[in-house]
Design a protein around this motif. Structure first.
Motif, mmCIF file in Angstrom:
data_model
loop_
_atom_site.group_PDB
_atom_site.id
_atom_site.type_symbol
_atom_site.label_atom_id
_atom_site.label_comp_id
_atom_site.label_asym_id
_atom_site.label_seq_id
_atom_site.Cartn_x
_atom_site.Cartn_y
_atom_site.Cartn_z
ATOM 1 N N ALA A 173 -3.076 8.173 -2.420
ATOM 2 C CA ALA A 173 -3.278 6.980 -1.602
ATOM 3 C C ALA A 173 -3.728 5.796 -2.455
ATOM 4 C CB ALA A 173 -4.295 7.260 -0.502
ATOM 5 N N HIS A 174 -4.783 5.994 -3.261
ATOM 6 C CA HIS A 174 -5.286 4.971 -4.166
ATOM 7 C C HIS A 174 -5.643 5.650 -5.482
ATOM 8 C CE1 HIS A 174 -6.098 3.181 -0.160
ATOM 9 N NE2 HIS A 174 -5.778 2.059 -0.766
ATOM 10 N N GLY A 175 -5.399 4.976 -6.567
ATOM 11 C CA GLY A 175 -5.756 5.552 -7.855
ATOM 12 C C GLY A 175 -5.155 4.791 -9.008
ATOM 13 N N LEU A 176 -5.436 5.279 -10.197
ATOM 14 C CA LEU A 176 -4.936 4.687 -11.431
ATOM 15 C C LEU A 176 -4.224 5.786 -12.207
ATOM 16 C CD1 LEU A 176 -5.041 2.000 -13.097
ATOM 17 C CD2 LEU A 176 -7.012 2.969 -14.276
ATOM 18 N N VAL A 190 -2.187 2.402 -8.006
ATOM 19 C CA VAL A 190 -1.553 2.850 -6.774
ATOM 20 C C VAL A 190 -2.416 2.406 -5.608
ATOM 21 C CG1 VAL A 190 -0.771 4.838 -5.444
ATOM 22 C CG2 VAL A 190 -0.556 4.844 -7.931
ATOM 23 N N GLY A 191 -1.802 1.810 -4.603
ATOM 24 C CA GLY A 191 -2.570 1.347 -3.453
ATOM 25 C C GLY A 191 -1.687 1.159 -2.244
ATOM 26 N N GLY A 192 -2.324 0.831 -1.142
ATOM 27 C CA GLY A 192 -1.584 0.541 0.085
ATOM 28 C C GLY A 192 -1.363 1.722 0.969
ATOM 29 N N GLY A 193 -1.842 2.918 0.566
ATOM 30 C CA GLY A 193 -1.628 4.103 1.377
ATOM 31 C C GLY A 193 -2.825 4.431 2.231
ATOM 32 N N LEU A 321 -8.966 -3.838 -3.763
ATOM 33 C CA LEU A 321 -8.549 -2.457 -3.979
ATOM 34 C C LEU A 321 -9.125 -1.849 -5.256
ATOM 35 C CD1 LEU A 321 -4.731 -2.592 -3.059
ATOM 36 C CD2 LEU A 321 -6.620 -1.751 -1.646
ATOM 37 N N ARG A 322 -9.753 -2.649 -6.078
ATOM 38 C CA ARG A 322 -10.153 -2.176 -7.405
ATOM 39 C C ARG A 322 -11.128 -0.998 -7.339
ATOM 40 N NH1 ARG A 322 -11.016 -7.932 -10.634
ATOM 41 N NH2 ARG A 322 -8.863 -8.652 -10.403
#
Length: 361
Positions: A173-176, A190-193, A321-322
């Protein structure tokens, strides 16, 4: 419509599915006019495999990672066939029969030997391509093999390096994503999930590249060692003739009990090793290796380092989102396993850099 087919907004992806119209085995793009004659039959087929996690096959230049979507790690890592190691350039594969001759045994062994699946009748397959522009013959052959010979119900192609395509396989969902492969390092946010990864996608403006792949690390070692052998550097005894030998020397160096390098250059500690192809002796200075690693991976001030790419990617991520992105960092790629404690040392290096910046303010 099942979420598997809901990738229309991702224009860089292509999905194909077998058509059984008129009893013939043909190919069609999902959502085209060439539909099954019975919508009820289509819904029944979709219900059969939509509840089963798809198989994920990630093609790399040196290895292929295979597993099941949603799992934390690949189930198997297999060597990439030499004819596929330089995608999109495959001069040895020109005809459909040649492509099928390479991909059929590969995909068949992945399904039956590595994943222990009886068949792929109830499994969709997610193909993570190593390049943004894969040959059409590569995709055509995969479709032929999966649909005609392995009875796969659907295939989704996602082009690009692992930093871009991995979220589709992990359901992140979110991550690097930090991907360090054979030739370069790649970073993407990665974002927006939503929770669980539904709808997540890489943020393309955050994608960064760094020339710090494993082959480049071996090449840098060759430059230093060969220069010393020619007359006056830090390391001497014998030149390293090839990148493969350089990787072999590095592997032996990292495995040596007294040679574990650190991010901070230490006292000189020469290690006697052997060049694999020539069996000639070579002496490697641990301080020199530490300097190379620091320069290529951990030096934030170096614009070509992996640490600089990571910070640049994170700083280009939307500010709201960071925190979520930074809370989940995923390291992938062959170099991550090759270099001892790469993840820990990267986090420590970034923490020290950010701490210095905060104290300076």
């Amino acid at each position: 419509m099942h979420p598997w087919f809901g990738f229309e907004e991702r224009r860089q992806t292509t999905m194909v599915a077998p058509s059984r119209v008129g009893g013939a085995s043909r190919y069609r793009r999902a959502g085209s006019s060439n539909r099954l004659s019975s919508e009820a039959a289509a819904d029944a087929d979709a219900a059969t495999y939509s509840t089963v996690p798809p198989v994920v096959v990630e093609f790399g230049s040196s290895c292929i990672r295979v597993g099941i979507s949603g799992e934390a790690a690949p189930r198997r890592v297999v060597p990439t066939p030499p004819s596929l190691s330089r995608l999109p350039a495959c001069p040895d594969l020109k005809t459909p029969a040649q492509w099928d001759g390479v991909l059929y045994p590969l995909l068949s062994s992945i399904a039956t030997e590595h994943l222990l699946l009886k068949n792929l009748r109830s499994r969709r397959v997610l193909i993570l391509e190593p390049t943004l522009v894969a040959p059409a013959s590569f995709r055509d052959s995969i479709c032929r093999v999966l649909f005609r010979y392995l009875s796969c119900p659907a295939v989704l192609f996602v082009p690009g390096p692992a930093s871009i395509v991995l979220p589709y396989g992990l359901g992140l969902a979110h991550g690097l994503i930090v991907d360090v492969g054979a030739w370069e390092g790649r970073v993407a946010c990665v974002g927006g999930g939503a929770s669980g990864g539904s709808g997540s996608s890489p943020l393309l403006p955050t994608v960064r590249f760094a020339p710090c792949g494993l082959n480049r690390l071996a090449g840098r070692l060759m430059e230093v060692c060969n220069g010393a052998a020619d007359g006056g550097g830090q390391t001497s005894a014998a030149p390293i003739p090839s990148v493969e030998d350089g990787i072999g020397v590095l592997n032996a160096f990292f495995s040596h009990p007294s040679s574990a390098p650190t991010t901070t250059p230490s006292e000189s500690n020469d290690v006697e090793l052997t060049v694999p192809s020539t069996e000639a002796p070579v002496r490697v200075d641990a301080r020199m290796v530490s300097q190379i690693l620091h320069e290529m991976y951990f030096d934030v001030a170096n614009p070509e380092s992996l640490a600089h790419a990571l910070l640049s990617s994170l700083s280009s991520c939307p500010i709201d989102l960071r925190r979520q992105v930074a809370s989940s960092v995923v390291f992938v790629g062959g170099a991550v396993d090759f270099i001892p404690k790469l993840e820990e040392r990267m986090v420590r290096s970034l923490a020290e850099t950010l701490g210095e910046q905060e104290s300076g303010q």
